[in-house]
Design an enzyme around this catalytic site. Structure first.
Site, mmCIF file in Angstrom:
data_model
loop_
_atom_site.group_PDB
_atom_site.id
_atom_site.type_symbol
_atom_site.label_atom_id
_atom_site.label_comp_id
_atom_site.label_asym_id
_atom_site.label_seq_id
_atom_site.Cartn_x
_atom_site.Cartn_y
_atom_site.Cartn_z
ATOM 1 C CE LYS A 17 -2.269 -0.079 3.930
ATOM 2 N NZ LYS A 17 -1.794 -1.250 4.577
ATOM 3 N NE ARG A 92 -4.407 -0.508 10.028
ATOM 4 C CZ ARG A 92 -3.284 0.096 9.690
ATOM 5 N NH1 ARG A 92 -3.299 1.135 8.916
ATOM 6 N NH2 ARG A 92 -2.134 -0.345 10.135
ATOM 7 N NE ARG A 131 7.178 -3.423 6.746
ATOM 8 C CZ ARG A 131 5.893 -3.051 6.746
ATOM 9 N NH1 ARG A 131 5.339 -2.619 5.636
ATOM 10 N NH2 ARG A 131 5.175 -3.139 7.832
ATOM 11 N NE ARG A 133 6.597 -0.507 10.457
ATOM 12 C CZ ARG A 133 5.435 -0.390 9.818
ATOM 13 N NH1 ARG A 133 5.403 0.112 8.603
ATOM 14 N NH2 ARG A 133 4.324 -0.791 10.388
ATOM 15 N NE ARG A 144 1.509 -4.257 11.564
ATOM 16 C CZ ARG A 144 2.789 -4.541 11.360
ATOM 17 N NH1 ARG A 144 3.565 -4.921 12.372
ATOM 18 N NH2 ARG A 144 3.308 -4.445 10.170
#
Ligand code: AMP
Length: 188
Positions: A17, A92, A131, A133, A144
């Site tokens: 996204k 969300r 990734r 993070r 999540r």
């Protein structure tokens, strides 16, 4: 005068996204507004809101609406957002979607287009682990994704029922996703 367009990007964490939203923002010369980025900035600056939000973000939970809605409203009211915007990571949950609709109805300045980037969970987990993070540990990632299924999937239905949803297959190369996306929303 034709109304400006507000684009809303939906899709699970890791769907791409942020990347696609940024590319479209540059192409259309409108701001890319990521609530996740805004919250990470607030944490970095150690604002009271950032400190409260961090507790939820570290666990992979959504930050409560009462912390977030003022933040987004303030951002959308800024001057650079008057000719259109791209929302990445908001709404969300259905309450946030209703809040945004009420706000948009009250100002009557924008039409909306909603883009859903669909990617299977196993692909997402691999991408997110790569990734690295701070909130990308395997446990937090799983939470999540659960939160996404529970709270954000109903937002997809909410917009689909209104006939606003454009679904794009996010499990393709970055360039192919961009091409499909632009064709879908008829941006040359
Ligand atoms: P993101 O960068 O969009 O993946 O967001 C990172 C984290 O910020 C999420 O896991 C949530 O904890 C929080 N967050 C971002 N956007 C929202 C939102 N619209 N509502 C609630 N929490 C959010």
């Amino acid at each position: 005068m034709a109304k400006a367009t507000g684009y809303i990007f939906l899709g699970p964490p890791g769907a791409g996204k942020g990347t696609q939203a940024q590319l479209l923002a540059e192409k259309l010369d409108i701001p890319h507004i990521s609530t996740g980025e805004m919250l990470r900035d607030a944490i970095a600056q150690q604002t009271p809101l950032g400190q409260k939000a961090q507790v939820y973000m570290d666990k992979g939970e959504l930050v409560p609406d009462e912390l977030l809605l003022g933040l987004i409203e303030e951002r959308l009211n800024q001057k650079d957002a008057q000719n259109g915007w791209i929302l990445d990571g908001f709404p969300r949950n259905v309450h946030q979607a209703q809040f945004l609709d009420q706000w948009l109805n009250s100002i009557q300045q924008f039409s909306k287009a909603v883009i859903n980037l669909a990617v299977p969970h196993d692909v997402l987990i691999k991408r997110l682990l790569a990734r690295g993070r701070k909130d990308d540990s395997e446990l937090t990632i799983r939470r999540r994704l659960e939160v996404y299924d529970e709270q954000t999937t109903p937002v997809i239905d909410y917009y689909a029922q209104k006939g606003l949803l454009h679904s794009v297959n996010g499990d393709q190369t970055l360039d192919k996703v961009t091409t499909s996306l632009l064709a879908m929303i008829q941006v040359p």
